[in-house]
Design an enzyme around this catalytic site. Sequence first.
Site, PDB file in Angstrom:
ATOM      1  N   ASP A  15      72.164  63.547  26.999  1.00 19.35           N
ATOM      2  CA  ASP A  15      70.896  63.896  27.615  1.00 19.35           C
ATOM      3  C   ASP A  15      70.207  62.571  27.940  1.00 19.35           C
ATOM      4  O   ASP A  15      70.612  61.509  27.449  1.00 19.35           O
ATOM      5  CB  ASP A  15      70.076  64.736  26.633  1.00 19.35           C
ATOM      6  CG  ASP A  15      68.734  65.153  27.200  1.00 19.35           C
ATOM      7  OD1 ASP A  15      68.680  65.535  28.387  1.00 19.35           O
ATOM      8  OD2 ASP A  15      67.728  65.080  26.463  1.00 19.35           O
ATOM      9  N   ASP A  17      66.204  62.104  28.730  1.00 20.83           N
ATOM     10  CA  ASP A  17      64.830  61.946  28.258  1.00 20.83           C
ATOM     11  C   ASP A  17      64.731  62.172  26.753  1.00 20.83           C
ATOM     12  O   ASP A  17      65.204  63.182  26.234  1.00 20.83           O
ATOM     13  CB  ASP A  17      63.905  62.907  29.001  1.00 20.83           C
ATOM     14  CG  ASP A  17      63.941  62.660  30.506  1.00 20.83           C
ATOM     15  OD1 ASP A  17      63.970  61.483  30.897  1.00 20.83           O
ATOM     16  OD2 ASP A  17      63.952  63.635  31.280  1.00 20.83           O
ATOM     17  N   ASP A 190      68.195  65.419  22.168  1.00 22.96           N
ATOM     18  CA  ASP A 190      67.022  65.515  21.297  1.00 22.96           C
ATOM     19  C   ASP A 190      66.438  66.920  21.227  1.00 22.96           C
ATOM     20  O   ASP A 190      65.540  67.166  20.413  1.00 22.96           O
ATOM     21  CB  ASP A 190      65.914  64.590  21.824  1.00 22.96           C
ATOM     22  CG  ASP A 190      65.304  65.138  23.122  1.00 22.96           C
ATOM     23  OD1 ASP A 190      64.131  65.566  23.116  1.00 22.96           O
ATOM     24  OD2 ASP A 190      66.010  65.172  24.150  1.00 22.96           O
TER      25      ASP A 190
END
Length: 232
Positions: A15, A17, A190
Amino acid sequence: MNNSAGTSTRLALFDLDHTLLPLDSDYEWGEFTLRKGWCDKQEFGSRNAAFFADYQKGTLDIHAYVRFATEAIRKLGPQAADDAHLAFMQEVIEPHIQPAALALLQQHRDAGDTIVIVTATNEFVTRPIAKALGVDHLLAVNLARDASGWITGEIDGVPTMRAGKVTRMEAWMAERGLSWDSVDSIFYSDSMNDVPLLEKVNTPVATNPDDRLRQLATERGWRILDLLEPHA
């Protein structure tokens, strides 16, 4: 989770961000356009914050958000939009690329892994970021284009969000004659939004996880990696 021990193809999926970056590039792009005076401050600021909150809750309408997020650049046109993104990279993104993220990417390169960024942020925002990180393979939200080649505000194909990340990864692998059973895969994320893809790979890594993902990772015995310093 599949098991593909002994396979020769290794995929390192990331991922973007809050995983490789300590910020949300989509949200920060919106704030950047706001600072440039391209949008109504009160209306844009409140809507940008509301969309970001929806994303964190897992309730984001990605189609509505992309129309909103690309409105300013659609009005600017291609050259002005590219110039603006260059300034965005210099002012916002590059100062927040952390050595730990670069080192992790390099670790996977040195191991011979194929690195893919799989992000729910659109391709206009993220392609220069992937380039700055030295990553050639990017699966992002693709933007539909009109007859002139400029973006329309709509999404082209399946958006890389929640289960859409799995769909897009499977299509990417199929183009290369690969499948989950023929690769050894690791995915760093996250967010709870990425649980569908975390559940697909051999090695899920909750990276700088939000509270809900940290709890889930603990319950399932997934690796937890606190990679980045928080964004001030």
